[in-house]
Design a protein around this motif. Structure first.
Motif, PDB file in Angstrom:
ATOM      1  N   ASN A   1       0.810  -1.221   0.000  1.00  0.00           N
ATOM      2  CA  ASN A   1       0.000   0.000   0.000  1.00  0.00           C
ATOM      3  C   ASN A   1       0.845   1.273   0.000  1.00  0.00           C
ATOM      4  O   ASN A   1       0.371   2.324   0.413  1.00  0.00           O
ATOM      5  CB  ASN A   1      -0.942   0.007   1.212  1.00  0.00           C
ATOM      6  CG  ASN A   1      -2.004  -1.060   1.087  1.00  0.00           C
ATOM      7  OD1 ASN A   1      -2.480  -1.339  -0.011  1.00  0.00           O
ATOM      8  ND2 ASN A   1      -2.371  -1.663   2.198  1.00  0.00           N
ATOM      9  N   TYR A   2       2.076   1.221  -0.444  1.00  0.00           N
ATOM     10  CA  TYR A   2       2.947   2.385  -0.434  1.00  0.00           C
ATOM     11  C   TYR A   2       2.512   3.419  -1.477  1.00  0.00           C
ATOM     12  O   TYR A   2       2.580   4.608  -1.238  1.00  0.00           O
ATOM     13  CB  TYR A   2       4.403   1.987  -0.657  1.00  0.00           C
ATOM     14  CG  TYR A   2       4.900   0.941   0.320  1.00  0.00           C
ATOM     15  CD1 TYR A   2       4.488   0.932   1.653  1.00  0.00           C
ATOM     16  CD2 TYR A   2       5.774  -0.047  -0.076  1.00  0.00           C
ATOM     17  CE1 TYR A   2       4.946  -0.029   2.549  1.00  0.00           C
ATOM     18  CE2 TYR A   2       6.241  -1.007   0.813  1.00  0.00           C
ATOM     19  CZ  TYR A   2       5.817  -0.986   2.120  1.00  0.00           C
ATOM     20  OH  TYR A   2       6.271  -1.934   2.997  1.00  0.00           O
ATOM     21  N   HIS A   3       2.127   2.960  -2.647  1.00  0.00           N
ATOM     22  CA  HIS A   3       1.522   3.798  -3.685  1.00  0.00           C
ATOM     23  C   HIS A   3       0.876   2.858  -4.696  1.00  0.00           C
ATOM     24  O   HIS A   3       1.183   1.660  -4.717  1.00  0.00           O
ATOM     25  CB  HIS A   3       2.531   4.755  -4.347  1.00  0.00           C
ATOM     26  CG  HIS A   3       3.601   4.093  -5.154  1.00  0.00           C
ATOM     27  ND1 HIS A   3       3.385   3.386  -6.310  1.00  0.00           N
ATOM     28  CD2 HIS A   3       4.939   4.046  -4.961  1.00  0.00           C
ATOM     29  CE1 HIS A   3       4.513   2.946  -6.804  1.00  0.00           C
ATOM     30  NE2 HIS A   3       5.473   3.321  -5.991  1.00  0.00           N
ATOM     31  N   PRO A   4      -0.036   3.349  -5.523  1.00  0.00           N
ATOM     32  CA  PRO A   4      -0.684   2.468  -6.513  1.00  0.00           C
ATOM     33  C   PRO A   4       0.356   1.801  -7.419  1.00  0.00           C
ATOM     34  O   PRO A   4       1.284   2.447  -7.904  1.00  0.00           O
ATOM     35  CB  PRO A   4      -1.568   3.425  -7.311  1.00  0.00           C
ATOM     36  CG  PRO A   4      -1.833   4.555  -6.376  1.00  0.00           C
ATOM     37  CD  PRO A   4      -0.568   4.702  -5.553  1.00  0.00           C
ATOM     38  N   GLY A   5       0.235   0.498  -7.586  1.00  0.00           N
ATOM     39  CA  GLY A   5       1.125  -0.255  -8.457  1.00  0.00           C
ATOM     40  C   GLY A   5       2.380  -0.787  -7.780  1.00  0.00           C
ATOM     41  O   GLY A   5       3.175  -1.469  -8.424  1.00  0.00           O
ATOM     42  N   TYR A   6       2.592  -0.520  -6.494  1.00  0.00           N
ATOM     43  CA  TYR A   6       3.800  -0.966  -5.797  1.00  0.00           C
ATOM     44  C   TYR A   6       3.670  -2.460  -5.523  1.00  0.00           C
ATOM     45  O   TYR A   6       2.773  -2.904  -4.827  1.00  0.00           O
ATOM     46  CB  TYR A   6       3.947  -0.211  -4.479  1.00  0.00           C
ATOM     47  CG  TYR A   6       5.341  -0.217  -3.883  1.00  0.00           C
ATOM     48  CD1 TYR A   6       6.115   0.932  -3.917  1.00  0.00           C
ATOM     49  CD2 TYR A   6       5.860  -1.339  -3.255  1.00  0.00           C
ATOM     50  CE1 TYR A   6       7.380   0.968  -3.343  1.00  0.00           C
ATOM     51  CE2 TYR A   6       7.117  -1.320  -2.682  1.00  0.00           C
ATOM     52  CZ  TYR A   6       7.881  -0.162  -2.733  1.00  0.00           C
ATOM     53  OH  TYR A   6       9.126  -0.142  -2.170  1.00  0.00           O
ATOM     54  N   TYR A   7       4.588  -3.243  -6.078  1.00  0.00           N
ATOM     55  CA  TYR A   7       4.594  -4.697  -5.931  1.00  0.00           C
ATOM     56  C   TYR A   7       5.999  -5.090  -5.498  1.00  0.00           C
ATOM     57  O   TYR A   7       6.975  -4.775  -6.183  1.00  0.00           O
ATOM     58  CB  TYR A   7       4.243  -5.351  -7.268  1.00  0.00           C
ATOM     59  CG  TYR A   7       3.991  -6.832  -7.175  1.00  0.00           C
ATOM     60  CD1 TYR A   7       2.705  -7.311  -6.958  1.00  0.00           C
ATOM     61  CD2 TYR A   7       5.019  -7.746  -7.321  1.00  0.00           C
ATOM     62  CE1 TYR A   7       2.460  -8.680  -6.883  1.00  0.00           C
ATOM     63  CE2 TYR A   7       4.789  -9.113  -7.242  1.00  0.00           C
ATOM     64  CZ  TYR A   7       3.497  -9.572  -7.019  1.00  0.00           C
ATOM     65  OH  TYR A   7       3.258 -10.914  -6.938  1.00  0.00           O
ATOM     66  N   ALA A   8       6.123  -5.757  -4.362  1.00  0.00           N
ATOM     67  CA  ALA A   8       7.453  -6.009  -3.814  1.00  0.00           C
ATOM     68  C   ALA A   8       7.544  -7.333  -3.083  1.00  0.00           C
ATOM     69  O   ALA A   8       6.531  -7.964  -2.768  1.00  0.00           O
ATOM     70  CB  ALA A   8       7.836  -4.878  -2.854  1.00  0.00           C
TER      71      ALA A   8
END
Length: 142
Positions: free
Chosen positions: A105-112
């Protein structure tokens, strides 16, 4: 030590990790960098490096006998599949799970995904998704 390319204008020029077990760290970083399609840059008896990452033993001249503390490093990935491959490679080569691959939920599209390396450093691979591919350049005058 040779360099492949000099990058000017970046905030961080390089980071140096001093580790307890250089062979274990080398196996870990070779695997995760391979999963991220990043080449190793070079190595010596008491160090190895890849791009801006320099890893050495405490016995190396540059370490002066001291280990570094715990750090968080985030590598950029090209897509979600690469983030998953990073996490799998990290776990298979001496890393410990510190957060499975998935959206954050860090920013839209953040995948980690996150893994602890053999010295406990929190190593991340992140794909910023199509919503964050490029940001406009901003000039700041002081």
């Amino acid at each position: 030590m040779e360099t492949m390319q000099l990058h000017r204008g970046r905030l961080i020029d390089h980071i140096h990790l001093v580790v307890r077990d250089l062979p274990a760290s080398k196996r870990f970083y070779q695997a995760v960098l391979h999963a991220l399609q990043l080449p190793m840059g070079g190595e010596g008896d008491d160090y190895f490096w890849a791009d801006e990452l320099f890893v050495s033993s405490a016995q190396s001249e540059s370490a002066q006998g001291h280990l570094t503390g715990r750090h968080h490093l985030a590598f950029q990935a090209q897509d979600e599949a690469m983030v998953k491959a990073f996490h799998e490679a990290a776990i298979a080569h001496g890393g410990k799970d510190n957060g499975a691959h998935g959206p954050r939920n860090y920013h839209p599209g953040y995948y980690a995904a996150f893994a602890l390396d053999p010295d406990g450093n929190n190593i991340e691979a992140v794909y910023h998704g199509p919503a964050r591919r490029s940001a406009p350049s901003v000039q700041v005058d002081f």
